[in-house]
Design a protein around this motif. Structure first.
Motif, short mmCIF file in Angstrom:
data_model
loop_
_atom_site.label_atom_id
_atom_site.label_comp_id
_atom_site.label_asym_id
_atom_site.label_seq_id
_atom_site.Cartn_x
_atom_site.Cartn_y
_atom_site.Cartn_z
N MET A 113 2.99 -11.14 -3.27
CA MET A 113 2.07 -10.33 -2.48
C MET A 113 2.73 -9.07 -1.92
O MET A 113 2.08 -8.03 -1.91
N PRO A 114 4.00 -9.11 -1.46
CA PRO A 114 4.61 -7.88 -0.93
C PRO A 114 4.71 -6.77 -1.98
O PRO A 114 4.55 -5.60 -1.63
N ILE A 115 4.93 -7.12 -3.24
CA ILE A 115 5.03 -6.09 -4.28
C ILE A 115 3.66 -5.45 -4.51
O ILE A 115 3.56 -4.23 -4.65
N LEU A 116 2.62 -6.26 -4.52
CA LEU A 116 1.27 -5.73 -4.68
C LEU A 116 0.92 -4.81 -3.51
O LEU A 116 0.35 -3.74 -3.70
N TRP A 117 1.30 -5.22 -2.30
CA TRP A 117 1.04 -4.40 -1.12
C TRP A 117 1.80 -3.08 -1.21
O TRP A 117 1.28 -2.03 -0.84
N LEU A 118 3.05 -3.10 -1.71
CA LEU A 118 3.83 -1.88 -1.87
C LEU A 118 3.16 -0.93 -2.85
O LEU A 118 3.11 0.28 -2.63
N VAL A 119 2.61 -1.46 -3.94
CA VAL A 119 1.92 -0.61 -4.92
C VAL A 119 0.66 0.00 -4.30
O VAL A 119 0.39 1.19 -4.49
N ILE A 120 -0.09 -0.78 -3.55
CA ILE A 120 -1.32 -0.28 -2.94
C ILE A 120 -1.01 0.80 -1.90
O ILE A 120 -1.60 1.89 -1.92
N VAL A 121 -0.07 0.51 -1.00
CA VAL A 121 0.32 1.50 0.01
C VAL A 121 0.95 2.71 -0.67
O VAL A 121 0.71 3.85 -0.29
N GLY A 122 1.76 2.47 -1.70
CA GLY A 122 2.39 3.57 -2.43
C GLY A 122 1.38 4.48 -3.09
O GLY A 122 1.51 5.71 -3.06
N ALA A 123 0.35 3.90 -3.67
CA ALA A 123 -0.69 4.72 -4.31
C ALA A 123 -1.41 5.56 -3.26
O ALA A 123 -1.65 6.76 -3.48
N ALA A 124 -1.75 4.95 -2.14
CA ALA A 124 -2.45 5.69 -1.08
C ALA A 124 -1.55 6.78 -0.51
O ALA A 124 -1.98 7.93 -0.32
N ALA A 125 -0.30 6.44 -0.23
CA ALA A 125 0.63 7.41 0.35
C ALA A 125 0.92 8.54 -0.64
O ALA A 125 0.97 9.71 -0.26
N GLY A 126 1.12 8.20 -1.89
CA GLY A 126 1.37 9.22 -2.91
C GLY A 126 0.18 10.16 -3.07
O GLY A 126 0.35 11.37 -3.19
N PHE A 127 -1.02 9.60 -3.06
CA PHE A 127 -2.23 10.41 -3.17
C PHE A 127 -2.31 11.38 -1.99
O PHE A 127 -2.53 12.58 -2.18
N LEU A 128 -2.15 10.85 -0.77
CA LEU A 128 -2.22 11.72 0.41
C LEU A 128 -1.11 12.77 0.41
O LEU A 128 -1.35 13.94 0.73
N ALA A 129 0.09 12.37 0.05
CA ALA A 129 1.22 13.31 0.05
C ALA A 129 1.03 14.41 -0.98
O ALA A 129 1.31 15.58 -0.69
N THR A 130 0.56 14.07 -2.19
CA THR A 130 0.36 15.12 -3.20
C THR A 130 -0.75 16.07 -2.79
O THR A 130 -0.68 17.26 -3.09
N ARG A 131 -1.77 15.57 -2.10
CA ARG A 131 -2.84 16.45 -1.64
C ARG A 131 -2.35 17.34 -0.50
O ARG A 131 -2.66 18.53 -0.46
N LEU A 132 -1.59 16.77 0.44
CA LEU A 132 -1.09 17.56 1.56
C LEU A 132 -0.07 18.60 1.10
O LEU A 132 0.00 19.70 1.66
N MET A 133 0.71 18.28 0.08
CA MET A 133 1.72 19.21 -0.43
C MET A 133 1.14 20.12 -1.52
O MET A 133 1.83 20.99 -2.04
N ARG A 134 -0.11 19.88 -1.89
CA ARG A 134 -0.83 20.69 -2.90
C ARG A 134 -0.08 20.78 -4.23
O ARG A 134 0.18 21.88 -4.74
N ILE A 135 0.27 19.61 -4.78
CA ILE A 135 0.87 19.58 -6.11
C ILE A 135 0.00 18.70 -7.01
O ILE A 135 -0.74 17.85 -6.53
N GLU A 136 0.11 18.93 -8.28
CA GLU A 136 -0.57 18.12 -9.27
C GLU A 136 0.45 17.15 -9.86
O GLU A 136 1.51 17.56 -10.33
N ALA A 137 0.14 15.88 -9.83
CA ALA A 137 1.01 14.86 -10.40
C ALA A 137 0.13 13.81 -11.07
O ALA A 137 -1.02 13.60 -10.68
N GLY A 138 0.70 13.19 -12.09
CA GLY A 138 -0.01 12.12 -12.77
C GLY A 138 -0.10 10.88 -11.90
O GLY A 138 0.54 10.79 -10.84
N ILE A 139 -0.86 9.91 -12.36
CA ILE A 139 -1.06 8.69 -11.59
C ILE A 139 0.26 7.95 -11.40
O ILE A 139 0.58 7.50 -10.30
N VAL A 140 1.04 7.83 -12.46
CA VAL A 140 2.30 7.10 -12.37
C VAL A 140 3.26 7.80 -11.41
O VAL A 140 3.87 7.16 -10.55
N GLN A 141 3.37 9.13 -11.52
CA GLN A 141 4.24 9.88 -10.61
C GLN A 141 3.77 9.74 -9.17
O GLN A 141 4.58 9.59 -8.26
N THR A 142 2.46 9.81 -8.97
CA THR A 142 1.91 9.70 -7.62
C THR A 142 2.23 8.34 -7.00
O THR A 142 2.68 8.27 -5.86
#
Length: 78
Positions: free
Chosen positions: A1-30
């Motif tokens: 469960m902790p790994i799944l939680w890390l992926v979920i939080v990571g996806a949300a954090a990556g999405f927010l960070a790429t939007r706030l930093m205004r960069i385009e990144a693929g899903i895997v990179q995000t």
């Protein structure tokens, strides 16, 4: 469960960070940026502020991902 939680939080954090930093990144990179940011930011915030809540973890993850994006942009000359 902790790994799944890390992926979920990571996806949300990556999405927010790429939007706030205004960069385009693929899903895997995000997701990878968000996961790395979650680890870095979570450790920093927990160490400095001893924050244990979900909100604090998400904020730390976003800040960590933004730091990685900023470093990545500087290293590639952008």
């Amino acid at each position: 469960m902790p790994i799944l939680w890390l992926v979920i939080v990571g996806a949300a954090a990556g999405f927010l960070a790429t939007r706030l930093m205004r960069i385009e990144a693929g899903i895997v990179q995000t997701v990878l940026l968000g996961m790395a940011g979650a680890l870095i930011g979570g450790l920093i915030l927990r160490f400095i502020l001893t924050v244990g809540s979900l909100v604090g973890g998400l904020v730390g993850a976003v800040l960590g991902a933004m730091l990685l994006i900023w470093l990545w942009q500087r290293m590639r000359g952008g």
